[in-house]
Design a protein around this motif. Structure first.
Motif, mmCIF file in Angstrom:
data_model
loop_
_atom_site.group_PDB
_atom_site.id
_atom_site.type_symbol
_atom_site.label_atom_id
_atom_site.label_comp_id
_atom_site.label_asym_id
_atom_site.label_seq_id
_atom_site.Cartn_x
_atom_site.Cartn_y
_atom_site.Cartn_z
ATOM 1 N N GLN A 177 0.860 -1.182 0.000
ATOM 2 C CA GLN A 177 0.000 0.000 0.000
ATOM 3 C C GLN A 177 0.898 1.235 0.000
ATOM 4 O O GLN A 177 1.610 1.494 0.967
ATOM 5 N N LEU A 178 0.894 1.983 -1.103
ATOM 6 C CA LEU A 178 1.731 3.168 -1.203
ATOM 7 C C LEU A 178 1.046 4.362 -0.540
ATOM 8 O O LEU A 178 -0.181 4.439 -0.495
ATOM 9 N N PRO A 179 1.820 5.282 -0.004
ATOM 10 C CA PRO A 179 1.234 6.468 0.645
ATOM 11 C C PRO A 179 0.304 7.221 -0.306
ATOM 12 O O PRO A 179 0.637 7.437 -1.471
ATOM 13 N N GLY A 180 -0.878 7.525 0.201
ATOM 14 C CA GLY A 180 -1.839 8.274 -0.599
ATOM 15 C C GLY A 180 -2.643 7.418 -1.552
ATOM 16 O O GLY A 180 -3.464 7.951 -2.316
ATOM 17 N N GLU A 181 -2.422 6.105 -1.542
ATOM 18 C CA GLU A 181 -3.165 5.218 -2.431
ATOM 19 C C GLU A 181 -3.922 4.157 -1.629
ATOM 20 O O GLU A 181 -3.544 3.845 -0.501
ATOM 21 N N HIS A 182 -4.975 3.648 -2.234
ATOM 22 C CA HIS A 182 -5.674 2.487 -1.675
ATOM 23 C C HIS A 182 -5.703 1.427 -2.762
ATOM 24 O O HIS A 182 -6.511 1.480 -3.690
ATOM 25 N N ASP A 183 -4.764 0.495 -2.706
ATOM 26 C CA ASP A 183 -4.611 -0.515 -3.743
ATOM 27 C C ASP A 183 -5.406 -1.767 -3.394
ATOM 28 O O ASP A 183 -5.448 -2.209 -2.243
ATOM 29 N N THR A 184 -6.031 -2.357 -4.397
ATOM 30 C CA THR A 184 -6.812 -3.580 -4.202
ATOM 31 C C THR A 184 -6.326 -4.651 -5.175
ATOM 32 O O THR A 184 -5.720 -4.345 -6.215
ATOM 33 N N LEU A 185 -6.611 -5.901 -4.839
ATOM 34 C CA LEU A 185 -6.247 -7.038 -5.675
ATOM 35 C C LEU A 185 -7.501 -7.875 -5.901
ATOM 36 O O LEU A 185 -8.133 -8.323 -4.944
ATOM 37 N N THR A 186 -7.867 -8.048 -7.168
ATOM 38 C CA THR A 186 -9.068 -8.811 -7.503
ATOM 39 C C THR A 186 -8.762 -9.785 -8.634
ATOM 40 O O THR A 186 -8.177 -9.399 -9.652
ATOM 41 N N TYR A 187 -9.129 -11.044 -8.429
ATOM 42 C CA TYR A 187 -8.986 -12.042 -9.483
ATOM 43 C C TYR A 187 -10.265 -12.056 -10.317
ATOM 44 O O TYR A 187 -11.372 -12.089 -9.772
ATOM 45 N N ILE A 188 -10.119 -12.013 -11.638
ATOM 46 C CA ILE A 188 -11.284 -11.955 -12.521
ATOM 47 C C ILE A 188 -11.260 -13.138 -13.493
ATOM 48 O O ILE A 188 -10.191 -13.653 -13.836
#
Length: 208
Positions: A177-188
């Protein structure tokens, strides 16, 4: 080659909740116990009464017969026909792909819990009919009882393990998780494809 349209909400009888927890390998039978041996002999007789049947291809929910057939013979008794199967050819690939692509529209939006519950249900059904499936292996590939037990147990284990993995991966989080970001991981879901696969294990003629 069997392709059916997947329902938007698949019918399941076992909740994925009941299959949570640590993975445990399906146990083997001890055939030194007479009750287990008696049940296995009974399963062999049930299956013996189903030998020689013909099985159709199922493409897009439709039963298909072909001019050429594949006969499955008992290796230890080649005169005994275990099952007769349709011999699919390249002309069946496009209809199967079209049916799969049509089903993909709804299947790709089916919640992971429902997908996993289908595998759990398959594992439950195999447990209920385990000796019958073992008996098919005895006839079709001349497995001894212990090897047949191991093969069906492994199939059950695959369903259980990968259903649990699907549920686990559906809750995966981005490792960084980088500062200022909200990262998500999704398998599609990526789509469908046609594969000619060289099988390691012979495929038994299991009736639906």
């Amino acid at each position: 080659m069997a392709t059916l349209e997947a329902p938007v909400r698949p019918r399941t009888s076992s909740s994925s909740q009941s299959h949570q927890g640590p993975f445990i390998n399906d146990p083997f039978y001890d055939f030194r116990q007479e009750e287990n041996a008696r049940k296995m002999r009974a399963a062999i007789e049930r299956v013996r009464g189903q030998l020689g049947r013909e099985y159709d291809l199922i493409i897009g929910g439709q039963r298909v017969k072909t001019a050429d057939k594949i006969k499955s013979l008992n290796p230890s008794k080649p005169s005994q026909v275990v099952g007769i199967h349709q011999k699919a050819g390249k002309e069946h690939v496009e209809p199967a792909m079209a049916a799969a692509l049509k089903a993909f529209t709804s299947w790709s939006r089916t919640p992971v819990e429902e997908r996993a519950s289908l595998l759990f249900r398959a594992a439950d059904l195999m447990r209920q009919r385990k000796m019958d499936y073992m008996a098919w292996l005895v006839f079709e590939v001349s497995k001894n009882w212990g090897e047949a037990d191991a093969d069906i147990s492994e199939t059950i284990d695959f369903c259980e393990f990968y259903a649990r993995e699907a549920l686990r991966l559906s809750k995966a989080e981005a490792p960084i998780q980088l500062p200022g970001e909200h990262d998500t991981l999704t398998y599609i879901p990526l789509g469908v494809g046609a594969v000619i696969l060289r099988g390691i294990f012979p495929a038994p003629s299991w009736p639906a």
